[in-house]
Design an enzyme around this catalytic site. Structure first.
Site, mmCIF file in Angstrom:
data_model
loop_
_atom_site.group_PDB
_atom_site.id
_atom_site.type_symbol
_atom_site.label_atom_id
_atom_site.label_comp_id
_atom_site.label_asym_id
_atom_site.label_seq_id
_atom_site.Cartn_x
_atom_site.Cartn_y
_atom_site.Cartn_z
ATOM 1 N N ALA A 158 -32.959 26.987 -8.160
ATOM 2 C CA ALA A 158 -33.170 28.271 -8.828
ATOM 3 C C ALA A 158 -34.433 28.944 -8.308
ATOM 4 O O ALA A 158 -34.434 30.140 -7.976
ATOM 5 C CB ALA A 158 -33.261 28.071 -10.340
ATOM 6 N N TYR A 159 -35.509 28.201 -8.214
ATOM 7 C CA TYR A 159 -36.779 28.742 -7.722
ATOM 8 C C TYR A 159 -36.643 29.166 -6.265
ATOM 9 O O TYR A 159 -37.112 30.241 -5.880
ATOM 10 C CB TYR A 159 -37.865 27.688 -7.880
ATOM 11 N N SER A 160 -35.996 28.346 -5.454
ATOM 12 C CA SER A 160 -35.802 28.681 -4.037
ATOM 13 C C SER A 160 -34.996 29.959 -3.890
ATOM 14 O O SER A 160 -35.343 30.847 -3.090
ATOM 15 C CB SER A 160 -35.100 27.529 -3.315
ATOM 16 N N LYS A 163 -37.082 33.066 -4.991
ATOM 17 C CA LYS A 163 -38.130 33.458 -4.052
ATOM 18 C C LYS A 163 -37.552 33.999 -2.743
ATOM 19 O O LYS A 163 -38.158 34.860 -2.102
ATOM 20 C CB LYS A 163 -39.063 32.279 -3.793
#
Length: 252
Positions: A158-160, A163
């Site tokens: 999710a973070y990848s 970003k």
């Protein structure tokens, strides 16, 4: 008689200096970690800095904002202009890393929260503050991305993904603003030694350190130094770029 100079004072004396006097800056997520270091760095060279944070402290020019609640951003923009009359620099640093879990185990609600804070939050911040920046003959916007958005970090899907979206959003916005005086760039740090790492497992942090050719975490002051250059008069032809800050880890 000579007086010894502490190592940190020697380090600071060798850093480049920028003239931010007369400029007004805003830093989201500026109450702690990388954001706090950026606030202190810009202030040291003369900028008037507003801190936009979900949990502001009692220092001057603090505004409570939640990037997932557009009305708080609208109020902050209105207050900032009413009191400072201009905005020259915006550093959007607020973010949320979330847990370290395999994609198939990631709770859907948490996935949406990470995307909402990191990607949609960047859209909302830009939507509310870019109109203020483009009023100036020259201005700067830095969106905080991450090396995770370039590499696709395992157990941080999710973070990848969020970003990676921030980097694409930055490129798109930079092209839209290319004919104005606004320069829009992103910064993609590797793992930085902040409280954000506490959201991750110890094993995950150890893995990130192991990927670094320098064998260490980055420091918030190193992030702040890069940002200071990115929002200075030295950065004029650069726009739509994502700059790495990875200790040699980045491969493209």
């Amino acid at each position: 008689m000579t007086t010894s100079i502490p190592d940190d004072a020697i380090y600071e004396s060798r850093l480049p200096r920028y003239d931010f006097h007369g400029k007004v800056a805003a830093v989201t997520g500026g109450s702690r970690g990388m954001g706090r270091a950026i606030v202190e760095r810009l202030s040291r060279d003369g900028a008037t800095v507003w801190v936009l944070d979900i949990a502001p402290d009692d220092t001057p020019r603090q505004l409570a904002v939640d990037v997932t609640r557009p009305e708080t951003l609208a109020r902050a923009a209105e207050t900032l202009i009413a009191e400072s009359e201009r905005l020259d620099i915006l550093v959007h640093n607020a973010g949320l890393s979330g847990p370290t879990l395999a994609l198939v185990d990631y709770p859907p609600g948490t996935w949406r929260q990470i995307i909402d804070v990191n990607l949609t939050g960047t859209y909302e911040v830009c939507r509310h503050f870019v109109p203020l920046l483009v009023h100036q003959p020259r201005s700067w916007l830095v969106n905080m991305a991450s090396l995770a958005g370039k590499e696709g970090t395992p157990s941080a899907s999710a973070y990848s993904a969020a970003k990676a979206g921030v980097m694409a959003l930055t490129k798109s916005l930079a092209k839209e603003c290319a004919a104005t005086g606004l320069r829009v760039n992103a910064l993609a740090p590797a793992a930085i030694d902040t409280e954000l790492l506490k959201q991750m497992s110890r094993e995950h942090v150890k893995t990130m350190i192991g990927k670094s050719p320098q064998g260490r975490l980055g420091r918030p002051d190193e992030v702040a130094e890069m940002v200071a250059w990115m929002v200075s008069d030295a950065c004029t032809f650069q726009s739509g770029a994502t700059f790495d800050l990875s200790g040699g880890r980045a491969t493209y």
